[in-house]
Design a protein around this motif. Structure first.
Motif, mmCIF file in Angstrom:
data_model
loop_
_atom_site.group_PDB
_atom_site.id
_atom_site.type_symbol
_atom_site.label_atom_id
_atom_site.label_comp_id
_atom_site.label_asym_id
_atom_site.label_seq_id
_atom_site.Cartn_x
_atom_site.Cartn_y
_atom_site.Cartn_z
ATOM 1 N N TYR A 77 0.806 -1.220 0.000
ATOM 2 C CA TYR A 77 0.000 0.000 0.000
ATOM 3 C C TYR A 77 0.845 1.280 0.000
ATOM 4 C CZ TYR A 77 -4.164 -2.782 1.015
ATOM 5 O OH TYR A 77 -5.194 -3.670 0.941
ATOM 6 N N ARG A 78 2.143 1.121 -0.168
ATOM 7 C CA ARG A 78 3.004 2.310 -0.092
ATOM 8 C C ARG A 78 2.652 3.330 -1.174
ATOM 9 N NH1 ARG A 78 9.297 1.831 1.146
ATOM 10 N NH2 ARG A 78 8.313 1.321 3.145
ATOM 11 N N GLY A 79 2.298 2.875 -2.348
ATOM 12 C CA GLY A 79 1.911 3.801 -3.415
ATOM 13 C C GLY A 79 0.686 4.609 -3.050
ATOM 14 N N TYR A 80 -0.284 3.966 -2.410
ATOM 15 C CA TYR A 80 -1.482 4.692 -1.980
ATOM 16 C C TYR A 80 -1.143 5.704 -0.880
ATOM 17 C CZ TYR A 80 -4.057 1.145 -4.589
ATOM 18 O OH TYR A 80 -4.541 0.329 -5.581
ATOM 19 N N HIS A 81 -0.208 5.329 -0.022
ATOM 20 C CA HIS A 81 0.202 6.268 1.025
ATOM 21 C C HIS A 81 0.862 7.509 0.421
ATOM 22 C CE1 HIS A 81 0.513 2.603 3.986
ATOM 23 N NE2 HIS A 81 -0.735 2.895 3.643
ATOM 24 N N GLU A 82 1.667 7.302 -0.605
ATOM 25 C CA GLU A 82 2.288 8.449 -1.279
ATOM 26 C C GLU A 82 1.244 9.314 -1.972
ATOM 27 O OE1 GLU A 82 5.376 9.456 -1.154
ATOM 28 O OE2 GLU A 82 5.923 7.822 0.194
ATOM 29 N N MET A 83 0.239 8.682 -2.570
ATOM 30 C CA MET A 83 -0.843 9.439 -3.213
ATOM 31 C C MET A 83 -1.605 10.268 -2.194
ATOM 32 S SD MET A 83 -2.309 6.635 -5.940
ATOM 33 C CE MET A 83 -3.635 7.720 -6.438
ATOM 34 N N ALA A 84 -1.854 9.700 -1.013
ATOM 35 C CA ALA A 84 -2.544 10.451 0.036
ATOM 36 C C ALA A 84 -1.720 11.656 0.470
ATOM 37 C CB ALA A 84 -2.821 9.536 1.230
ATOM 38 N N TRP A 85 -0.396 11.470 0.585
ATOM 39 C CA TRP A 85 0.462 12.596 0.971
ATOM 40 C C TRP A 85 0.425 13.687 -0.092
ATOM 41 C CZ3 TRP A 85 4.605 15.115 -1.157
ATOM 42 C CH2 TRP A 85 5.314 15.962 -0.310
ATOM 43 N N ILE A 86 0.457 13.304 -1.363
ATOM 44 C CA ILE A 86 0.424 14.288 -2.453
ATOM 45 C C ILE A 86 -0.894 15.051 -2.448
ATOM 46 C CG2 ILE A 86 0.377 14.530 -4.966
ATOM 47 C CD1 ILE A 86 2.350 12.156 -5.071
ATOM 48 N N ILE A 87 -1.995 14.334 -2.227
ATOM 49 C CA ILE A 87 -3.303 14.997 -2.194
ATOM 50 C C ILE A 87 -3.367 16.003 -1.054
ATOM 51 C CG2 ILE A 87 -5.762 14.598 -1.756
ATOM 52 C CD1 ILE A 87 -5.462 11.926 -3.257
ATOM 53 N N ASN A 88 -2.907 15.591 0.119
ATOM 54 C CA ASN A 88 -2.931 16.508 1.264
ATOM 55 C C ASN A 88 -2.033 17.711 1.039
ATOM 56 O OD1 ASN A 88 -4.760 15.322 3.113
ATOM 57 N ND2 ASN A 88 -3.245 13.791 3.710
ATOM 58 N N ARG A 89 -0.881 17.481 0.444
ATOM 59 C CA ARG A 89 0.031 18.594 0.200
ATOM 60 C C ARG A 89 -0.542 19.572 -0.814
ATOM 61 N NH1 ARG A 89 3.445 21.408 3.030
ATOM 62 N NH2 ARG A 89 4.900 22.552 1.692
ATOM 63 N N SER A 109 -12.369 19.974 -2.785
ATOM 64 C CA SER A 109 -12.590 18.960 -3.818
ATOM 65 C C SER A 109 -11.417 18.000 -3.927
ATOM 66 C CB SER A 109 -12.848 19.636 -5.167
ATOM 67 O OG SER A 109 -11.702 20.387 -5.572
ATOM 68 N N SER A 110 -10.201 18.501 -3.674
ATOM 69 C CA SER A 110 -9.028 17.632 -3.713
ATOM 70 C C SER A 110 -9.023 16.653 -2.549
ATOM 71 C CB SER A 110 -7.758 18.485 -3.688
ATOM 72 O OG SER A 110 -6.603 17.680 -3.625
ATOM 73 N N LEU A 111 -9.450 17.114 -1.375
ATOM 74 C CA LEU A 111 -9.447 16.248 -0.199
ATOM 75 C C LEU A 111 -10.424 15.081 -0.331
ATOM 76 C CD1 LEU A 111 -9.225 18.917 2.651
ATOM 77 C CD2 LEU A 111 -7.439 17.334 1.944
ATOM 78 N N THR A 112 -11.504 15.278 -1.094
ATOM 79 C CA THR A 112 -12.477 14.188 -1.241
ATOM 80 C C THR A 112 -11.903 13.002 -2.012
ATOM 81 O OG1 THR A 112 -13.344 15.275 -3.231
ATOM 82 C CG2 THR A 112 -14.434 15.770 -1.135
ATOM 83 N N ARG A 113 -10.835 13.205 -2.758
ATOM 84 C CA ARG A 113 -10.231 12.104 -3.517
ATOM 85 C C ARG A 113 -9.558 11.083 -2.618
ATOM 86 N NH1 ARG A 113 -6.286 14.717 -7.607
ATOM 87 N NH2 ARG A 113 -5.940 12.489 -8.067
ATOM 88 N N ILE A 114 -9.246 11.484 -1.364
ATOM 89 C CA ILE A 114 -8.603 10.535 -0.456
ATOM 90 C C ILE A 114 -9.507 9.353 -0.165
ATOM 91 C CG2 ILE A 114 -7.860 10.291 1.967
ATOM 92 C CD1 ILE A 114 -6.398 12.825 1.771
ATOM 93 N N TYR A 115 -10.831 9.569 -0.180
ATOM 94 C CA TYR A 115 -11.758 8.482 0.126
ATOM 95 C C TYR A 115 -11.750 7.391 -0.942
ATOM 96 C CZ TYR A 115 -13.648 11.536 3.738
ATOM 97 O OH TYR A 115 -13.802 12.332 4.842
ATOM 98 N N THR A 116 -11.206 7.697 -2.120
ATOM 99 C CA THR A 116 -11.146 6.682 -3.181
ATOM 100 C C THR A 116 -9.976 5.720 -2.999
ATOM 101 O OG1 THR A 116 -9.802 8.134 -4.595
ATOM 102 C CG2 THR A 116 -12.200 8.319 -4.782
ATOM 103 N N LEU A 117 -9.056 6.028 -2.069
ATOM 104 C CA LEU A 117 -7.893 5.165 -1.847
ATOM 105 C C LEU A 117 -8.270 4.009 -0.915
ATOM 106 C CD1 LEU A 117 -5.169 7.918 -1.283
ATOM 107 C CD2 LEU A 117 -5.757 6.751 -3.411
ATOM 108 N N PRO A 118 -7.801 2.807 -1.188
ATOM 109 C CA PRO A 118 -8.170 1.658 -0.355
ATOM 110 C C PRO A 118 -7.526 1.659 1.016
ATOM 111 C CG PRO A 118 -6.576 0.991 -2.009
ATOM 112 C CD PRO A 118 -6.943 2.404 -2.327
ATOM 113 N N ASN A 119 -6.394 2.386 1.190
ATOM 114 C CA ASN A 119 -5.695 2.358 2.474
ATOM 115 C C ASN A 119 -4.876 3.636 2.619
ATOM 116 O OD1 ASN A 119 -3.087 1.680 4.152
ATOM 117 N ND2 ASN A 119 -4.614 0.170 4.749
#
Length: 394
Positions: A28-40, A56-66
């Protein structure tokens, strides 16, 4: 033999579970990096005032599985700060914070959530609940400068709304000093500047100064250096003892940063005191002062203490000052230019006053004539004095 086998089986199981968790984390490391990018990205968008883009950008985090707990915390914090910038959505932001399950967060993150809750409640004019939320945040993490600073700003605002009552100022001083002692960043200076202002608003009982004296934590002496002019001016104010204590700390740790400013302020103070005392009675006044045992001004106490603590350093700095004064002394042409410019400015000012008052007599004013004569008498004999007398009269 059976006990040994069972222990080996347990070790194998624990090793296998550790390997599985590590593999899961890597998966899940790739998803964790995506979450960090979205938050940043959302954080930068909010700083630029693009609140809709941030939400609107923060709502994309809910699409990540972990996602990690830290990223979930950052997402909720950014979302709450977006609501905080919109007065019509303050209640929505408060609901987001209140409905968040804080069980999985660390103590520092919980403290930040309660601090945010206090800010929302304060903006909704629920002052008692806001104060309780700020206090809870500070108690959860006593070493959090953000919690102490937010609580200090809240008390500062309460004091500004009700200035005769110094309760808010006392609480704000305590919070600001705690935040300044815990934080190691340059933004500490804003807390120290507010602290000086609150000290200047003290009442006759001295409760605000007493709150400052009661602080026993770490003092960020380095960041007080930027406020040395204000501290020197405070030596003649109601909080002179507190200013003197801070200046003594600076004199012991950073004497170079204080020496020149202290020397200049002391010379200006001496000039003002001489002007206030008539020249004819100066010796009589000095004798009476010595006989009455009048206390020495605070600024005169600092310089001897600095010289005692750092004798060789002050001697070197005095030598540097003498060299600067000697090397940068203006030549006679520059000096006469400065004097003539001052006379011209004075004359224009007097002329403007006469015209604005409707006076028709625009003759030369006696004060300007006396100043011109005084300048002429002070000039050394030579070509410059001869030309000056020729231009302005002897």
């Amino acid at each position: 033999g059976g006990d040994a086998d069972s222990s080996k089986v347990d070790e194998a199981k624990s090793a296998g579970s550790a390997n599985n968790s590590a593999l899961t984390s890597y998966a899940y490391r790739g998803y964790h990096e995506m979450a960090w990018i979205i938050n940043r990205f959302a954080h930068v968008a909010r700083l630029h005032g693009l609140v809709d883009v941030c939400i609107s950008s923060l709502t994309r985090i809910y699409t990540l599985p972990n996602i990690e707990i830290q990223e979930a915390f950052l997402k909720l914090r950014e979302q709450a700060k977006c609501y905080y910038r919109r007065p019509q959505e303050l209640q929505s932001g408060l609901d987001v914070i209140s409905n968040t399950n804080l069980m999985y967060f660390s103590r520092g993150q919980k403290a930040e959530f309660f601090t945010l809750k206090g800010q929302f409640l304060a903006k909704l004019d629920k002052l008692d609940d806001a104060n309780h939320a700020f206090a809870t945040g500070a108690q959860l993490e006593l070493n959090s400068p953000k919690a102490w600073a937010a609580w200090g700003r809240y008390n500062d605002e309460c004091f500004c709304r009700n200035i005769p009552d110094t309760t808010g100022a006392v609480n704000a001083i305590s919070c600001y000093m705690q935040a300044a002692g815990l934080s190691k960043r340059p933004r500490v200076r804003r807390f120290l500047a507010r602290t000086l202002w609150l000290l200047s608003q003290d009442n006759a009982n001295g409760s605000v100064c007493a709150a400052f004296d009661a602080y026993t934590g770490e003092m960020p002496t380095w960041y007080w250096i930027a406020l040395v002019p204000q501290l020197l001016a405070g030596l003649d104010a109601s909080y002179s003892r507190q200013s003197q204590q801070i200046l003594l700390r600076i004199a012991k740790q950073y004497p170079q940063a204080l020496y020149y400013a202290l020397r200049t302020a002391r010379e200006e103070s001496l000039i003002q005191r001489r002007q206030q005392t008539p020249a004819a009675d100066s010796s009589t006044a000095d004798a009476a002062t010595a006989g009455q045992g009048q206390p020495v001004p605070a600024i005169d106490e600092l310089m001897p203490k600095l010289k005692t603590a750092h004798p060789l350093l002050t001697l070197s700095m005095e030598a540097m000052i003498d060299q600067i004064v000697h090397r940068l002394k203006p030549c006679p042409e520059e000096d006469i230019y400065r004097l003539v410019h001052a006379l011209l400015s004075d004359g224009l000012q007097q002329l403007h006053q006469h015209v604005s008052q409707g006076k028709t007599d625009l003759g030369i004013i006696d004060a300007i004539v006396s100043n011109t004569c005084r300048v002429g008498l002070s000039l050394p004999s030579g070509a410059i004095k001869t030309r000056f007398e020729a231009d302005f009269g002897s």
